[in-house]
Design a protein around this motif. Sequence first.
Motif, PDB file in Angstrom:
ATOM      1  N   MET A 156      10.632 -13.170   5.532  1.00  0.00           N
ATOM      2  CA  MET A 156       9.214 -12.870   5.731  1.00  0.00           C
ATOM      3  C   MET A 156       8.421 -13.417   4.540  1.00  0.00           C
ATOM      4  N   ALA A 157       7.281 -14.026   4.811  1.00  0.00           N
ATOM      5  CA  ALA A 157       6.436 -14.582   3.761  1.00  0.00           C
ATOM      6  C   ALA A 157       5.695 -13.465   3.032  1.00  0.00           C
ATOM      7  N   GLU A 158       5.384 -13.733   1.774  1.00  0.00           N
ATOM      8  CA  GLU A 158       4.615 -12.767   1.002  1.00  0.00           C
ATOM      9  C   GLU A 158       3.175 -12.750   1.502  1.00  0.00           C
ATOM     10  N   GLY A 159       2.521 -11.607   1.382  1.00  0.00           N
ATOM     11  CA  GLY A 159       1.132 -11.468   1.794  1.00  0.00           C
ATOM     12  C   GLY A 159       0.197 -11.655   0.618  1.00  0.00           C
ATOM     13  N   LEU A 160      -1.068 -11.512   0.878  1.00  0.00           N
ATOM     14  CA  LEU A 160      -2.090 -11.606  -0.157  1.00  0.00           C
ATOM     15  C   LEU A 160      -2.998 -10.394  -0.040  1.00  0.00           C
ATOM     16  N   ASN A 161      -3.107  -9.639  -1.109  1.00  0.00           N
ATOM     17  CA  ASN A 161      -3.954  -8.454  -1.163  1.00  0.00           C
ATOM     18  C   ASN A 161      -4.919  -8.665  -2.314  1.00  0.00           C
ATOM     19  N   ARG A 162      -6.083  -9.253  -2.048  1.00  0.00           N
ATOM     20  CA  ARG A 162      -7.049  -9.580  -3.082  1.00  0.00           C
ATOM     21  C   ARG A 162      -8.437  -9.161  -2.635  1.00  0.00           C
ATOM     22  N   VAL A 163      -9.163  -8.487  -3.525  1.00  0.00           N
ATOM     23  CA  VAL A 163     -10.514  -8.010  -3.253  1.00  0.00           C
ATOM     24  C   VAL A 163     -11.425  -8.502  -4.366  1.00  0.00           C
ATOM     25  N   MET A 164     -12.615  -8.986  -3.989  1.00  0.00           N
ATOM     26  CA  MET A 164     -13.639  -9.362  -4.964  1.00  0.00           C
ATOM     27  C   MET A 164     -14.944  -8.707  -4.538  1.00  0.00           C
ATOM     28  N   LEU A 165     -15.531  -7.934  -5.441  1.00  0.00           N
ATOM     29  CA  LEU A 165     -16.755  -7.203  -5.148  1.00  0.00           C
ATOM     30  C   LEU A 165     -17.773  -7.422  -6.264  1.00  0.00           C
ATOM     31  N   LEU A 166     -19.030  -7.533  -5.891  1.00  0.00           N
ATOM     32  CA  LEU A 166     -20.131  -7.591  -6.840  1.00  0.00           C
ATOM     33  C   LEU A 166     -21.115  -6.518  -6.424  1.00  0.00           C
ATOM     34  N   GLY A 167     -21.361  -5.570  -7.305  1.00  0.00           N
ATOM     35  CA  GLY A 167     -22.259  -4.485  -6.940  1.00  0.00           C
ATOM     36  C   GLY A 167     -22.690  -3.671  -8.141  1.00  0.00           C
ATOM     37  N   ASN A 168     -23.299  -2.527  -7.850  1.00  0.00           N
ATOM     38  CA  ASN A 168     -23.832  -1.641  -8.879  1.00  0.00           C
ATOM     39  C   ASN A 168     -23.121  -0.298  -8.842  1.00  0.00           C
ATOM     40  N   LEU A 169     -22.935   0.275 -10.028  1.00  0.00           N
ATOM     41  CA  LEU A 169     -22.321   1.592 -10.101  1.00  0.00           C
ATOM     42  C   LEU A 169     -23.306   2.640  -9.596  1.00  0.00           C
ATOM     43  N   GLY A 170     -22.830   3.500  -8.710  1.00  0.00           N
ATOM     44  CA  GLY A 170     -23.674   4.551  -8.141  1.00  0.00           C
ATOM     45  C   GLY A 170     -23.627   5.839  -8.933  1.00  0.00           C
ATOM     46  N   ALA A 171     -22.754   5.915  -9.924  1.00  0.00           N
ATOM     47  CA  ALA A 171     -22.617   7.102 -10.774  1.00  0.00           C
ATOM     48  C   ALA A 171     -22.001   6.661 -12.092  1.00  0.00           C
ATOM     49  N   ASP A 172     -22.128   7.501 -13.106  1.00  0.00           N
ATOM     50  CA  ASP A 172     -21.463   7.214 -14.368  1.00  0.00           C
ATOM     51  C   ASP A 172     -19.958   7.210 -14.146  1.00  0.00           C
ATOM     52  N   PRO A 173     -19.236   6.332 -14.835  1.00  0.00           N
ATOM     53  CA  PRO A 173     -17.778   6.288 -14.696  1.00  0.00           C
ATOM     54  C   PRO A 173     -17.149   7.605 -15.142  1.00  0.00           C
ATOM     55  N   GLU A 174     -16.009   7.936 -14.546  1.00  0.00           N
ATOM     56  CA  GLU A 174     -15.296   9.165 -14.878  1.00  0.00           C
ATOM     57  C   GLU A 174     -13.934   8.796 -15.459  1.00  0.00           C
ATOM     58  N   LEU A 175     -13.710   9.159 -16.724  1.00  0.00           N
ATOM     59  CA  LEU A 175     -12.450   8.842 -17.398  1.00  0.00           C
ATOM     60  C   LEU A 175     -11.568  10.085 -17.434  1.00  0.00           C
ATOM     61  N   ARG A 176     -10.336   9.917 -16.992  1.00  0.00           N
ATOM     62  CA  ARG A 176      -9.334  10.974 -17.072  1.00  0.00           C
ATOM     63  C   ARG A 176      -8.125  10.422 -17.791  1.00  0.00           C
TER      64      ARG A 176
END
Length: 178
Positions: A1-21
Amino acid sequence: MAEGLNRVMLLGNLGADPELRTTQSGEGVLRLRLATTERYLDRNKAWQERTEWHNVTVWGKRGEALHRILAKGSTIFVEGSLRTSSYENKEGQKVYKTEVIAQNIILAGGRSGRAGAGPSDEFDQFAPRGGGDRPGGGPPRGGNPPPARQQPQAAGGDFGDDYGGGGGDFGADDDIPF
């Protein structure tokens, strides 16, 4: 079976402050809510907007550094892959969650991040390397253009009184070189 491709590219704005845990092992996990908006013409030839919300996760030191830089409204470019997980809620129903696991984030300008913060050498140490004008390689980061390169000045040159003095050998009647 051939390998797949799982790639996402997004350009946008943060809707909330980031949350660090932090995980039990001490690794940082940064969670972002990213909004991407597309404009399109509907059947009646009227412009419509559609906004999609994306859950983005950034692991490790990169996430910790980005937490100090990003804030609600920041414009970012995210490159990563999709990961879907599931869990059972209190009612015993299976709930699926899809998120973007970020491998690369580029600050794309827009609203500034946290007060007094900005792209810095501290953040750049976590950026991918290779090519570009930055020390260590890679494309310029952040909303600021790369610093202008110093041009040698001609000795005794002057812009003339019309340009407020300064270096170079451009007279008052010459075109500005940019």
